[in-house]
Structures are given as C-alpha cells and as structure tokens.
Design a protein around this motif. Sequence first.
Motif, PDB file in Angstrom:
ATOM      1  N   LEU A 273       0.791  -1.171  -0.064  1.00  0.00           N
ATOM      2  CA  LEU A 273      -0.001   0.061  -0.036  1.00  0.00           C
ATOM      3  C   LEU A 273       0.931   1.156   0.114  1.00  0.00           C
ATOM      4  CD1 LEU A 273      -1.779  -2.189   1.606  1.00  0.00           C
ATOM      5  CD2 LEU A 273      -3.187  -0.561   2.192  1.00  0.00           C
ATOM      6  N   LEU A 274       0.817   1.902  -1.161  1.00  0.00           N
ATOM      7  CA  LEU A 274       1.761   3.253  -1.299  1.00  0.00           C
ATOM      8  C   LEU A 274       0.821   4.382  -0.668  1.00  0.00           C
ATOM      9  CD1 LEU A 274       2.888   0.924  -3.211  1.00  0.00           C
ATOM     10  CD2 LEU A 274       3.622   2.894  -4.630  1.00  0.00           C
ATOM     11  N   VAL A 275       1.554   5.035   0.420  1.00  0.00           N
ATOM     12  CA  VAL A 275       0.743   6.119   0.966  1.00  0.00           C
ATOM     13  C   VAL A 275       1.498   7.528   0.350  1.00  0.00           C
ATOM     14  CG1 VAL A 275       0.149   7.509   2.994  1.00  0.00           C
ATOM     15  CG2 VAL A 275      -0.018   4.781   2.765  1.00  0.00           C
ATOM     16  N   VAL A 276       1.113   8.192  -0.536  1.00  0.00           N
ATOM     17  CA  VAL A 276       1.778   9.421  -1.175  1.00  0.00           C
ATOM     18  C   VAL A 276       1.585  10.643  -0.056  1.00  0.00           C
ATOM     19  CG1 VAL A 276       1.798  10.735  -3.097  1.00  0.00           C
ATOM     20  CG2 VAL A 276       1.348   8.506  -3.352  1.00  0.00           C
ATOM     21  N   PRO A 277       2.776  11.061   0.194  1.00  0.00           N
ATOM     22  CA  PRO A 277       2.795  12.148   1.305  1.00  0.00           C
ATOM     23  C   PRO A 277       2.068  13.295   0.718  1.00  0.00           C
ATOM     24  CG  PRO A 277       5.071  12.164   0.278  1.00  0.00           C
ATOM     25  CD  PRO A 277       4.121  10.940  -0.266  1.00  0.00           C
ATOM     26  N   GLY A 278       1.070  13.912   1.555  1.00  0.00           N
ATOM     27  CA  GLY A 278       0.248  15.327   1.347  1.00  0.00           C
ATOM     28  C   GLY A 278      -0.107  15.704   2.620  1.00  0.00           C
ATOM     29  N   GLU A 279      -0.878  16.903   2.390  1.00  0.00           N
ATOM     30  CA  GLU A 279      -1.265  17.433   3.744  1.00  0.00           C
ATOM     31  C   GLU A 279      -2.750  17.435   4.041  1.00  0.00           C
ATOM     32  OE1 GLU A 279      -0.937  21.703   3.930  1.00  0.00           O
ATOM     33  OE2 GLU A 279       1.311  21.519   3.113  1.00  0.00           O
ATOM     34  N   TRP A 280      -3.046  16.422   5.014  1.00  0.00           N
ATOM     35  CA  TRP A 280      -4.520  15.541   5.470  1.00  0.00           C
ATOM     36  C   TRP A 280      -5.179  16.283   6.390  1.00  0.00           C
ATOM     37  CZ3 TRP A 280      -3.422   9.689   4.710  1.00  0.00           C
ATOM     38  CH2 TRP A 280      -2.860   9.331   3.251  1.00  0.00           C
ATOM     39  N   THR A 281      -6.329  16.195   6.464  1.00  0.00           N
ATOM     40  CA  THR A 281      -7.043  16.728   7.763  1.00  0.00           C
ATOM     41  C   THR A 281      -7.341  15.542   8.586  1.00  0.00           C
ATOM     42  OG1 THR A 281      -9.196  15.914   6.940  1.00  0.00           O
ATOM     43  CG2 THR A 281      -8.324  18.120   6.297  1.00  0.00           C
ATOM     44  N   GLU A 282      -7.388  16.071  10.099  1.00  0.00           N
ATOM     45  CA  GLU A 282      -7.550  14.701  11.074  1.00  0.00           C
ATOM     46  C   GLU A 282      -8.589  13.701  10.581  1.00  0.00           C
ATOM     47  OE1 GLU A 282      -5.853  13.436  14.352  1.00  0.00           O
ATOM     48  OE2 GLU A 282      -5.606  15.531  13.573  1.00  0.00           O
ATOM     49  N   ALA A 283      -9.567  14.358   9.811  1.00  0.00           N
ATOM     50  CA  ALA A 283     -10.657  13.172   9.526  1.00  0.00           C
ATOM     51  C   ALA A 283      -9.979  12.337   8.321  1.00  0.00           C
ATOM     52  CB  ALA A 283     -12.086  13.964   8.875  1.00  0.00           C
ATOM     53  N   GLU A 284      -9.349  12.978   7.444  1.00  0.00           N
ATOM     54  CA  GLU A 284      -8.706  12.179   6.492  1.00  0.00           C
ATOM     55  C   GLU A 284      -7.735  10.983   6.886  1.00  0.00           C
ATOM     56  OE1 GLU A 284      -9.140  15.546   2.622  1.00  0.00           O
ATOM     57  OE2 GLU A 284      -7.496  15.470   4.130  1.00  0.00           O
ATOM     58  N   GLY A 315      10.234  11.345   4.996  1.00  0.00           N
ATOM     59  CA  GLY A 315      10.032  13.083   5.124  1.00  0.00           C
ATOM     60  C   GLY A 315       8.624  13.610   5.417  1.00  0.00           C
ATOM     61  N   TRP A 316       7.592  12.798   5.215  1.00  0.00           N
ATOM     62  CA  TRP A 316       6.184  13.165   5.519  1.00  0.00           C
ATOM     63  C   TRP A 316       6.003  13.834   6.942  1.00  0.00           C
ATOM     64  CZ3 TRP A 316       1.340   9.521   5.838  1.00  0.00           C
ATOM     65  CH2 TRP A 316       0.068  10.116   5.446  1.00  0.00           C
ATOM     66  N   SER A 317       5.587  14.968   6.852  1.00  0.00           N
ATOM     67  CA  SER A 317       5.382  15.455   8.387  1.00  0.00           C
ATOM     68  C   SER A 317       4.196  14.766   8.968  1.00  0.00           C
ATOM     69  CB  SER A 317       5.050  16.979   7.895  1.00  0.00           C
ATOM     70  OG  SER A 317       3.641  17.296   7.325  1.00  0.00           O
ATOM     71  N   GLN A 318       3.450  14.138   8.397  1.00  0.00           N
ATOM     72  CA  GLN A 318       2.285  13.475   9.064  1.00  0.00           C
ATOM     73  C   GLN A 318       2.502  11.966   9.354  1.00  0.00           C
ATOM     74  OE1 GLN A 318      -0.947  15.357   6.408  1.00  0.00           O
ATOM     75  NE2 GLN A 318      -1.898  16.056   8.501  1.00  0.00           N
ATOM     76  N   ARG A 319       3.517  11.480   9.010  1.00  0.00           N
ATOM     77  CA  ARG A 319       3.782  10.013   9.050  1.00  0.00           C
ATOM     78  C   ARG A 319       3.659   9.552  10.598  1.00  0.00           C
ATOM     79  NH1 ARG A 319       8.695   7.506  10.460  1.00  0.00           N
ATOM     80  NH2 ARG A 319       8.652   5.151  10.385  1.00  0.00           N
ATOM     81  N   PRO A 398       9.418   3.401   5.781  1.00  0.00           N
ATOM     82  CA  PRO A 398       9.424   4.800   5.290  1.00  0.00           C
ATOM     83  C   PRO A 398      10.666   4.997   4.368  1.00  0.00           C
ATOM     84  CG  PRO A 398      10.352   4.272   7.538  1.00  0.00           C
ATOM     85  CD  PRO A 398       9.748   3.109   7.059  1.00  0.00           C
ATOM     86  N   LEU A 399      10.522   5.390   3.080  1.00  0.00           N
ATOM     87  CA  LEU A 399      11.206   5.580   2.184  1.00  0.00           C
ATOM     88  C   LEU A 399      12.027   6.931   2.553  1.00  0.00           C
ATOM     89  CD1 LEU A 399       9.508   4.396  -1.034  1.00  0.00           C
ATOM     90  CD2 LEU A 399      11.180   3.177   0.012  1.00  0.00           C
ATOM     91  N   PRO A 400      13.287   7.051   2.283  1.00  0.00           N
ATOM     92  CA  PRO A 400      14.203   8.306   2.600  1.00  0.00           C
ATOM     93  C   PRO A 400      13.969   9.267   1.494  1.00  0.00           C
ATOM     94  CG  PRO A 400      15.779   6.722   1.560  1.00  0.00           C
ATOM     95  CD  PRO A 400      14.318   5.917   1.710  1.00  0.00           C
ATOM     96  N   VAL A 401      12.756   9.666   1.683  1.00  0.00           N
ATOM     97  CA  VAL A 401      12.253  10.840   0.537  1.00  0.00           C
ATOM     98  C   VAL A 401      11.561  11.963   1.292  1.00  0.00           C
ATOM     99  CG1 VAL A 401      12.428   9.469  -1.392  1.00  0.00           C
ATOM    100  CG2 VAL A 401      10.334   9.692  -0.122  1.00  0.00           C
ATOM    101  N   PRO A 402      11.641  13.160   0.739  1.00  0.00           N
ATOM    102  CA  PRO A 402      11.019  14.218   1.607  1.00  0.00           C
ATOM    103  C   PRO A 402       9.516  14.667   1.076  1.00  0.00           C
ATOM    104  CG  PRO A 402      12.362  15.180  -0.349  1.00  0.00           C
ATOM    105  CD  PRO A 402      12.493  13.534  -0.363  1.00  0.00           C
ATOM    106  N   ASP A 403       9.093  14.265  -0.236  1.00  0.00           N
ATOM    107  CA  ASP A 403       8.118  14.947  -0.794  1.00  0.00           C
ATOM    108  C   ASP A 403       7.183  13.836  -1.792  1.00  0.00           C
ATOM    109  OD1 ASP A 403       9.562  15.025  -3.352  1.00  0.00           O
ATOM    110  OD2 ASP A 403      10.010  17.446  -2.610  1.00  0.00           O
ATOM    111  N   ALA A 404       6.039  14.292  -2.484  1.00  0.00           N
ATOM    112  CA  ALA A 404       5.523  13.298  -3.182  1.00  0.00           C
ATOM    113  C   ALA A 404       5.874  12.977  -4.515  1.00  0.00           C
ATOM    114  CB  ALA A 404       3.935  14.170  -3.497  1.00  0.00           C
TER     115      ALA A 404
END
Length: 549
Positions: A273-284, A315-319, A398-404
Amino acid sequence: MTPSTTTLPELERLHQQAGQWQALSPRQRIPYLEAIKALARRHAPEWVNIACDIKGIDPEGRWAGEEWTTGPLGLLLKLDHYVYALRHEASPPVPRWRTAPTGQAIAEILPRNWQERWLWFGVKAEVWLQPDQPTSQGSAYRHPPPPGVAVVLGAGNITSLCLADALYQLVVANRVALLKMNPLLAPLTACFRKICAPLIEAGFLEIVTGDAAMGEALCHHPLTQHVHMTGSHHTYNRLVWGETAAEQAIRKARQQRKLTKPITAELGNVTPLLVVPGEWTEAELTYQARQVASALVHNAGFNCIGAQILVTAAGWSQREAFLKALKAQLQAIPPRPAYYPGAIARYESFLADYPQATILSPAVEGTIPWTLIEGLTPTANPRIFQEEVFCGLLAEVPLPVPDAAAYLATAVPFVNERLWGTLGCSVIIDPRTEADHGERLERAIAQLRYGSIAINAWVSLAYGLGCTPWGAFPGHTPAAIGSGVGVVHNSFLFDYPQKAVVRVPFRLGVTPPWFYGHRTLPQLAKAVMDIYTGHPLAWFSLLGAALRG
C-alpha cells in the motif's frame, strides 16, 4: 490413485458434453447464468451460515457481512457481468476508450450505466491492454479451443472464488469445468451444487471434493485439457515440477515439467500500500488509517491480496500522526479466529525474525493479534519483502524521501524490484496532491508491474467488482511463476489484458463496504443482490443500508 487407469465418472460426463457446450451460442447460455443468479440469492443465507461456521464467525455478528459481500454477492456480480457480455455475443461494447501515456489502449469499463453510477458511488474501473496487441475480445468464441474439460483447484479462503474460477472457464475460456473444492471449504459443496444445478444437470459443470492426491489425479487425467488453480506458488511448483525442491530444480534445469498440460494460476502477492505524502485533515487521517486497517483484518488476514507492506515517506510531516491513527484503529479491533491451517506457526516464525514488532491486540487462544512492524529500511531483512505473511501482520517501510514527487519516483521501483509478486497494489493520494502531481501519478500507474492497481482503495476492490481481469502482471513463466499466469473474471473478454486500474475518490461520502466495522453490510449485500435479481424496490433498502453503514 493413478490418473491413467482410474475411471472418474464426473470427468467422463463432462468430456462427453464439452462439444455440446461449445455448440451453444452466447445467448443460449444466458438462461443458465440467470438461473444460477436466482439460486445464489435463494441459497445465500445457507451459504453465509456455512461460511461463518467454517471461519468461526457469529452469523449474526458484524464480521458476517464479509461473507455476504465476498460470498453470494461476489458471485452474483460476476454472473451479471457475464450475462451482459453474452447478450452482446461475447464482445460487449466498451463505454469509453482512451490512450495511456505509454501509447497502449485503455478501456474504461465501469460504470456501464446509471445503475452502476448509483451503486458504486464514484468508483471507476479501467483495463489497460498489452502494448502492441489488438483490442480484440472473445477469441475463445471466434476460434474455440478443442472441446475439453478444465480442472479448477479451488482456494480455501474467499468462498465465491472457486465458483468464479469455474465460471470463467465456462464463459470466457469456452470449456466445461470440474471444480475440485479445497478441503477447508468442502462443507459448502452441497450448497454450491444446489446453486449450480442448471449447469451440473446439463453436464457442463461438476463439483467434487477430495484431498491433494485427488486433485493431482484430476490434473494428470487424460481427459483433462486445462488446469486452473488459486493457491500458493509452492503448490504450483509441486504440481508442475515435482514434490521436492531437489526434484523441482532438476526438472527446471532440464525443462522437463511433471505436469505438461496448459495451466493458469493465481498465486498471491506481497501486497504493498503506497501512501503518497500530502497534507491531510484529521478526518482524512482517520479515514485512511481505517482503510489500511481494513486491508489487514479482512477475513482475519487470510487473503492473497491482504495488506503486507505499508510504504510511507520518511519526510512526510504527518507520518507519525498517520501511524498513531493506524495503531489506534487496530487496537480497537478484536483479534479473529485463525481458521486457516498453519497460520499461527507462520505468524510466530515471522515474529521471531522481526522482534521489534508491536503487538496491538490482546493474546487470545486460537487467534493472531494484529501486529505492526514500524520503520523497516528498504534494505532490512528481506524475508517479509519476499514471502507472503498471510495473516494479520503489517510492516511499514518509510522511504528516505522528502515529498510526493520524490516518493512517486522512488516507491515504484522499490515495490517493482524488492517485493515478491505482481498481483496487486494500492496507492493512496489526496486530491490536492494529485492535482499537483497528476502526470507523475499516471506515469507511476503505467510503470507499476501489477495486474491490479487501486487508487484510494484496498486493491481487493478490483477483485470484488467482478468485471476487471484479475491475475498477475503478464510475463511470468512456469519456471519462475511468481504470482501466476493468466486471468479470471475479465467480463469484457479482452484477449490481451495487462492490468486493471480502479479509481476511488479519496474519501467517500458513505462507509465503503470493504471497511471493517460497517454497521449494515449484510443488509447492503442483500439489497444489491435483490437489485441484480430484478427487485427494483430494493433500491430503497440499499439507500438506507448505505447511509447507516
């Protein structure tokens, strides 16, 4: 039992009727499928009760909904798609065509009509065809194979799977079929024979029980033209290449198969399951954490497409927030009976190899606790990357990457090259990130070497829809079988499918039926079955069940 000398009356009868089946026009086959649809609805409660007993589920409890959706409803959806195909002379019209970035043809097949738009709440499905191949359909009708019998070795987990595999042989491959039940699901045999009575009485289908020796005898029997199996690659290799690893190695080196008949197979997957980093709300965050948890706990984790590797971005701030939400979801789910043989020993073996795992549910005898391994590096102990866990154990990488952008560029080669299998994967991406990286996402989909890809859903949805081809990405060989060869379902009868892609909105307005804890799943399944068997008032029941789920 020796296949050359044993008389198998079921095979004899099917062999005698094989030509009669091929003599039927596509439209002449429709009454058989319509009758089975009605019988599946009639016997659905019996089917579900037996399935619940096999799996240790309370038939009145919440988990029973899974058996309604993946059992009788799953079969009925496939039957309806096949009826549609046969009405169009085994070459159903494709609602819309488009071209992939690679230049290959894409057939957009779902939704077909207003009914499916309402039923599937924004879900869309498409089939990518193999490059440099025609977009042809239904070749088994234009150029029928010699009349013969397909032996289908049924799986032991999802109860409709074995019937669906047998129906594929009849409808798409255009040959009669003998289904040998997995011993675990043998208690369903009498029920299945009642449901399939129209085809059985006509001599076009047989359903039998027996052990592994019986299955092997059927496969090697002179009257068997083709073999299809769903199971593990270990079973495939024993059947095709020999009983022991040594015999298999010798035969592979000599290119001397033990089973020389044509064989297709679906053999599982280390599912990412690939989780692409983004800015999600609490509900999301909560919604998608529930999505991932559902992909793990469904059927107690005994799915060939069950979640196994969660690929995040370091590097995902919400990981951390996402993992916290995921653990909270899993901690709230009671452990389930480990009904599948060997599951507990396999789980304990993995736990010994990954002692850093976090156990998230209480130890209850006869169950496997939901378990998460956090922070594995891409170069960690490769066992969990190369071997199916087939239970409630999930590993996060967690892959060593900072962004999408960097994530999409890195995640695709990681799963393609490091993980075993090509059956299916999921990609979770929010609409804002997708808007910014749409071309990168489409390029990633094109590059992913999986037979099914689900965007914003557990990839089992591609199986459950019943219309898209289901099987490994093309390219495996008998000597390196991977996730298998060939497909099933494929209700548009494409001759050269490469992959199916299912697209789902990032967050649906109702609880998806594949989410655990759905409050009205049995009622929803019954309503959909009633709709597909000609009861339009069931739309009201469906609406109520969907809104209360």
